[in-house]
Structures are given as C-alpha cells and as structure tokens.
Design an enzyme around this catalytic site. Structure first.
Site, PDB file in Angstrom:
ATOM      1  N   CYS A   8       0.870  -1.172   0.000  1.00 40.47           N
ATOM      2  CA  CYS A   8       0.000   0.000   0.000  1.00 40.47           C
ATOM      3  C   CYS A   8       0.906   1.221   0.000  1.00 40.47           C
ATOM      4  O   CYS A   8       2.100   1.122   0.276  1.00 40.47           O
ATOM      5  CB  CYS A   8      -0.981   0.003   1.172  1.00 40.47           C
ATOM      6  SG  CYS A   8      -0.224   0.056   2.786  1.00 40.47           S
ATOM      7  N   SER A   9       0.340   2.369  -0.323  1.00 38.43           N
ATOM      8  CA  SER A   9       1.164   3.551  -0.571  1.00 38.43           C
ATOM      9  C   SER A   9       1.571   4.326   0.663  1.00 38.43           C
ATOM     10  O   SER A   9       2.603   4.976   0.665  1.00 38.43           O
ATOM     11  CB  SER A   9       0.439   4.495  -1.525  1.00 38.43           C
ATOM     12  OG  SER A   9       0.271   3.867  -2.765  1.00 38.43           O
ATOM     13  N   SER A  10       0.774   4.311   1.703  1.00 36.64           N
ATOM     14  CA  SER A  10       1.114   5.160   2.840  1.00 36.64           C
ATOM     15  C   SER A  10       1.044   4.408   4.160  1.00 36.64           C
ATOM     16  O   SER A  10       0.368   3.385   4.289  1.00 36.64           O
ATOM     17  CB  SER A  10       0.210   6.395   2.881  1.00 36.64           C
ATOM     18  OG  SER A  10      -1.124   6.013   3.082  1.00 36.64           O
TER      19      SER A  10
END
Length: 183
Positions: A8-10
């Site tokens: 996931c990105s964050s």
C-alpha cells in the site's frame, strides 16, 4: 511454492485485507511494504521476492496495481518472472501468464493502473492550483531561510564566506549564491 506480495502507498493504510487474501490463496511466504507503487525504486521487499523466486514458483498479489503502477515496471517484473521460470497470479483478477490472452490482460490491467495514477496526479495538481487561486494567503511558499541583506552586510563588514556561513548557520554554497545574485 506460492509467494505473496502486499503493498500500500502510505503508512496509515492497512495491509491486513491483502495479507488475508494472500494467505487464503495458499501463500507460505508473504512480503509486504508501505511504499508508492509508481516506481520499483526503494521497494526492497519486492526485489527480495524477485531474487528469491525459482522455477515453478508463483508470485501472488491481490491486484496488478499492488505490484506496479506503470506499464514499463510491470513488463520488467513479468520479464524477470519469466526468466526465473516463475509465474504471476492475482487473487482478484483472473489471468494466465502462460498464454497470449493472459499477456493481453496483464498489459491492459497495467495500462489502467498507470492511467489511474496519472489521473490522480492530474487531479492533485488541479486541486493545488485551485487552492492557490482561491486562498493565495495560504500558498505563498516556504519563507526564505537565507537573508541576502544580512549576508551582504556581513560581507561589507569584512567577513569571509566561511565566517558568514558559520555566523548564519547556512552552507557556504548558499553564501556564494546570495552574493552572486546580489551582484
């Protein structure tokens, strides 16, 4: 052997749903990371998996966009998998990497992931421009850290570049740049 990859990105996003799906798909080893998928740079867990995969192994992701957000990165990853004799599977997107229809499907999914990223970036830029226009008082940029007038004053008093740098707590290159701009 099935190896899972979750991303996931964050940092505030959760990988739990992806990890549960990878376990349900039979992955014995799952590597995960919280980092942008727009590039392979810095994605150590993915690189570890790609180096570890052997003939007959399967890399499993929940969706193609968890693996790559650009078509070129996706194609590079697929090339590495083929060279190692491994294959790719996504739990939410059925395809077979062994035939031309699977290649078409993967490439289309990769194009959509890249398109989605570019759309999001475009919307972000538009939102920032709109906010700057509507609220210019909030978007003035970072206040200058270097006081060119103070640098000039110290220089006129006979301070050298190193002394000015030390006095103001800034880099010598910043002093040179400010003096150069001041003429």
């Amino acid at each position: 052997m099935f190896y899972g990859y979750a991303r996931c990105s964050s940092a505030d996003q959760s990988l739990d749903i992806q990890i549960d799906a990878l376990k349900a798909a039979g992955c014995q080893i799952i590597r995960s990371e919280k980092i942008s998928g727009t590039s392979r740079d810095g994605r150590r867990e993915l690189e570890t998996l790609l180096e570890f995969l052997r003939e007959g192994d399967v890399l499993v992701v929940t969706r193609i966009d968890r693996l790559a957000r650009s078509i070129s990165d996706l194609q590079d990853i697929i090339k590495v998998l083929k060279e190692r004799g491994a294959s790719l599977k996504a739990t939410e997107q059925p395809f077979d990497t062994g035939d031309i229809y699977g290649s078409l499907t993967i490439n289309l999914l990769g194009v959509f992931a890249q398109f989605e990223t570019e759309l999001r970036r475009e919307r972000q830029i538009e939102g920032i421009q709109r906010a700057k226009k509507d609220h210019p008082e909030r978007y003035r940029g970072r206040p200058p850290k270097i006081d060119a007038g103070e640098i000039r004053r110290l220089k006129d008093q006979g301070f050298g570049v190193a002394a000015i740098s030390k006095e103001l707590g800034i880099a010598r290159t910043s002093v040179y740049r400010a003096l150069e701009m001041a003429g």
